[in-house]
Design a protein around this motif. Structure first.
Motif, PDB file in Angstrom:
ATOM      1  N   THR A 117       4.858   4.103   1.889  1.00 48.31           N
ATOM      2  CA  THR A 117       4.292   4.562   1.046  1.00 48.31           C
ATOM      3  C   THR A 117       4.816   6.012   0.250  1.00 48.31           C
ATOM      4  N   LEU A 118       5.259   6.702   1.323  1.00 46.01           N
ATOM      5  CA  LEU A 118       5.741   8.104   0.724  1.00 46.01           C
ATOM      6  C   LEU A 118       7.063   7.829   0.088  1.00 46.01           C
ATOM      7  N   ASP A 119       7.813   6.705   0.600  1.00 47.63           N
ATOM      8  CA  ASP A 119       9.070   6.395  -0.214  1.00 47.63           C
ATOM      9  C   ASP A 119       9.054   6.184  -1.551  1.00 47.63           C
ATOM     10  N   LEU A 120       7.840   5.481  -1.862  1.00 48.34           N
ATOM     11  CA  LEU A 120       7.732   5.155  -3.475  1.00 48.34           C
ATOM     12  C   LEU A 120       7.640   6.309  -4.206  1.00 48.34           C
ATOM     13  N   ILE A 121       6.834   7.608  -3.570  1.00 55.32           N
ATOM     14  CA  ILE A 121       6.377   8.516  -4.442  1.00 55.32           C
ATOM     15  C   ILE A 121       7.082   9.952  -4.193  1.00 55.32           C
ATOM     16  N   ASP A 122       8.046   9.997  -3.299  1.00 59.33           N
ATOM     17  CA  ASP A 122       8.534  11.263  -2.871  1.00 59.33           C
ATOM     18  C   ASP A 122       9.622  11.685  -3.818  1.00 59.33           C
ATOM     19  N   GLY A 123      10.278  12.731  -3.590  1.00 55.78           N
ATOM     20  CA  GLY A 123      11.142  13.271  -4.491  1.00 55.78           C
ATOM     21  C   GLY A 123      10.529  14.430  -5.378  1.00 55.78           C
ATOM     22  N   TRP A 143       9.799  14.416  -8.446  1.00 55.18           N
ATOM     23  CA  TRP A 143       9.321  14.061  -9.686  1.00 55.18           C
ATOM     24  C   TRP A 143       8.319  12.715  -9.622  1.00 55.18           C
ATOM     25  N   LYS A 144       8.620  11.658  -8.690  1.00 58.14           N
ATOM     26  CA  LYS A 144       7.773  10.688  -8.876  1.00 58.14           C
ATOM     27  C   LYS A 144       6.532  10.582  -9.057  1.00 58.14           C
ATOM     28  N   GLY A 145       5.859  11.592  -8.066  1.00 62.67           N
ATOM     29  CA  GLY A 145       4.577  11.839  -7.984  1.00 62.67           C
ATOM     30  C   GLY A 145       4.143  12.097  -9.357  1.00 62.67           C
ATOM     31  N   VAL A 146       4.547  13.402  -9.747  1.00 63.78           N
ATOM     32  CA  VAL A 146       4.113  13.892 -11.011  1.00 63.78           C
ATOM     33  C   VAL A 146       4.215  12.836 -12.015  1.00 63.78           C
ATOM     34  N   ILE A 147       5.331  12.005 -12.217  1.00 62.20           N
ATOM     35  CA  ILE A 147       5.234  11.077 -13.334  1.00 62.20           C
ATOM     36  C   ILE A 147       4.249  10.208 -13.400  1.00 62.20           C
ATOM     37  N   LEU A 148       4.026   9.659 -12.126  1.00 61.24           N
ATOM     38  CA  LEU A 148       2.770   8.452 -11.631  1.00 61.24           C
ATOM     39  C   LEU A 148       1.444   9.234 -12.300  1.00 61.24           C
ATOM     40  N   TYR A 149       1.573  10.489 -11.769  1.00 62.91           N
ATOM     41  CA  TYR A 149       0.163  11.488 -12.174  1.00 62.91           C
ATOM     42  C   TYR A 149      -0.012  11.207 -13.734  1.00 62.91           C
ATOM     43  N   GLU A 161      11.671  -0.046 -10.912  1.00 67.28           N
ATOM     44  CA  GLU A 161      12.488  -1.119  -9.811  1.00 67.28           C
ATOM     45  C   GLU A 161      11.514  -1.464  -8.819  1.00 67.28           C
ATOM     46  N   ASP A 162      10.603  -0.368  -8.275  1.00 69.25           N
ATOM     47  CA  ASP A 162       9.664  -0.387  -7.419  1.00 69.25           C
ATOM     48  C   ASP A 162       8.199  -1.009  -7.991  1.00 69.25           C
ATOM     49  N   LYS A 163       8.428  -1.688  -9.208  1.00 69.58           N
ATOM     50  CA  LYS A 163       7.211  -2.351  -9.806  1.00 69.58           C
ATOM     51  C   LYS A 163       5.944  -1.395  -9.831  1.00 69.58           C
ATOM     52  N   LEU A 164       6.153  -0.038 -10.151  1.00 69.42           N
ATOM     53  CA  LEU A 164       4.943   0.660 -10.076  1.00 69.42           C
ATOM     54  C   LEU A 164       4.837   1.179 -11.645  1.00 69.42           C
ATOM     55  N   VAL A 165       5.786   0.840 -12.291  1.00 70.13           N
ATOM     56  CA  VAL A 165       5.798   1.298 -13.776  1.00 70.13           C
ATOM     57  C   VAL A 165       6.503   0.242 -14.606  1.00 70.13           C
ATOM     58  N   ILE A 166       6.091  -0.065 -15.868  1.00 67.41           N
ATOM     59  CA  ILE A 166       6.290  -0.973 -16.716  1.00 67.41           C
ATOM     60  C   ILE A 166       7.119  -0.254 -18.031  1.00 67.41           C
ATOM     61  N   ARG A 167       8.147  -0.767 -18.402  1.00 72.91           N
ATOM     62  CA  ARG A 167       8.814   0.009 -19.472  1.00 72.91           C
ATOM     63  C   ARG A 167       9.239  -0.990 -20.828  1.00 72.91           C
ATOM     64  N   TYR A 227       6.117   3.813 -21.848  1.00 72.58           N
ATOM     65  CA  TYR A 227       6.098   3.629 -20.202  1.00 72.58           C
ATOM     66  C   TYR A 227       4.679   3.555 -19.779  1.00 72.58           C
ATOM     67  N   CYS A 228       4.253   2.654 -18.981  1.00 73.44           N
ATOM     68  CA  CYS A 228       2.741   2.494 -18.556  1.00 73.44           C
ATOM     69  C   CYS A 228       2.851   2.067 -16.968  1.00 73.44           C
ATOM     70  N   LEU A 229       1.686   2.420 -16.369  1.00 74.91           N
ATOM     71  CA  LEU A 229       1.578   1.789 -14.890  1.00 74.91           C
ATOM     72  C   LEU A 229       1.466   0.372 -14.868  1.00 74.91           C
ATOM     73  N   SER A 230       1.858  -0.100 -14.178  1.00 75.64           N
ATOM     74  CA  SER A 230       1.560  -1.399 -13.566  1.00 75.64           C
ATOM     75  C   SER A 230       0.305  -1.488 -12.768  1.00 75.64           C
ATOM     76  N   GLU A 231      -0.001  -2.813 -12.430  1.00 74.41           N
ATOM     77  CA  GLU A 231      -1.211  -2.930 -11.665  1.00 74.41           C
ATOM     78  C   GLU A 231      -0.932  -2.356 -10.236  1.00 74.41           C
ATOM     79  N   LEU A 232       0.155  -2.515  -9.771  1.00 71.92           N
ATOM     80  CA  LEU A 232       0.535  -2.042  -8.425  1.00 71.92           C
ATOM     81  C   LEU A 232       0.649  -0.414  -8.719  1.00 71.92           C
ATOM     82  N   GLY A 233       1.157   0.155  -9.606  1.00 70.08           N
ATOM     83  CA  GLY A 233       1.159   1.601  -9.989  1.00 70.08           C
ATOM     84  C   GLY A 233      -0.224   1.930 -10.194  1.00 70.08           C
TER      85      GLY A 233
END
Lengths: 127, 127
Positions: A17-23, A25-31, A64-70, A82-88
């Motif tokens: 899970t951490l791998d998907l949101i680390d770095g 910026w990723k967490g902040v973008i998702l937020y 690529e991680d299917k969290l976001v749709i472009r 950009y928007c969140l996918s269902e997974l996102g």
DNA sequence: CAGAATCCTATATGATACTG
DNA sequence: CAGTATCATATAGGATTCTG
């Protein structure tokens, strides 16, 4: 952090899970995307500090991680949303708790007022 | 990820929390320490894949962030024990949700069976 | 506007050997 | 046992410039 293979051990899920949101910026973008679909420029404005390059890179990684749709619109000038996918979207509780924890411990965190960092001195190549 | 200054913006809290647990190992270490105080070697055995160096470094970082407490016993052979601080314990819900999310989406994650990676070929310096 | 390209530096992460 | 010390590589992250 590049994509990793996770062995099936306890703790693996945490790592995955951490791998998907680390770095940085990723967490902040998702937020920020939790507020709804946003254009590239909007996102950028909401994240002063991020460079165009990094925003692009991170968004692509999230895609690529299917969290976001472009979504690219064939217009001039270009419009990309950009928007969140269902997974996102399913990550919302995770992001929320990260935010909540951060807020309730803010005093203990280095959330200082000033990003007072000298711009990196770049050595100009001999012209 | 090196210590960062967080500006006071929305999303800052997300970034700040993430900063404490990111990287390849910190979240996993915190997870394992939830089972209670553990010696260096125990932790290491629970995390096949981590190197001694990284475990040391991450533990020191967690210690510096006040999430983990390090106790050194003046014995021979040496004994060093690690446990969560109160602040570290307070992260439990965060770690738990990371784990839960990872588990419930495991099928979608690259949690493959084989860490089948060729060991990095190191160029031997001329002897 | 939303990026791609190019160049650059700093960290993270590793492998390996050595030690009090 | 629980580290240090060293060396090596890959990735993160950023500055700047260019473009359809």
């Amino acid at each position: 952090m590049k994509r990793r293979n996770f062995a099936r051990r306890p703790g693996c899920s945490v790592e995955a899970t951490l791998d998907l949101i680390d770095g940085k910026w990723k967490g902040v973008i998702l937020y920020h995307l939790q507020s709804g679909t946003q254009r590239f420029g909007e996102l950028r404005r909401r994240m002063p500090g991020i460079t165009q390059r990094m925003l692009t890179k991170q968004l692509r990684a999230l895609e690529e991680d299917k969290l976001v749709i472009r979504k690219v619109y064939a217009e001039v000038p270009p419009r990309v949303e950009y928007c969140l996918s269902e997974l996102g979207e399913s990550l919302k509780p995770v992001i929320d708790i990260l935010k909540a924890w951060g807020e309730s411990h803010q005093r203990l965190l280095p959330c200082g007022p000033a990003p007072e960092v000298e711009p990196v001195k770049r050595r100009k190549r001999a012209a």
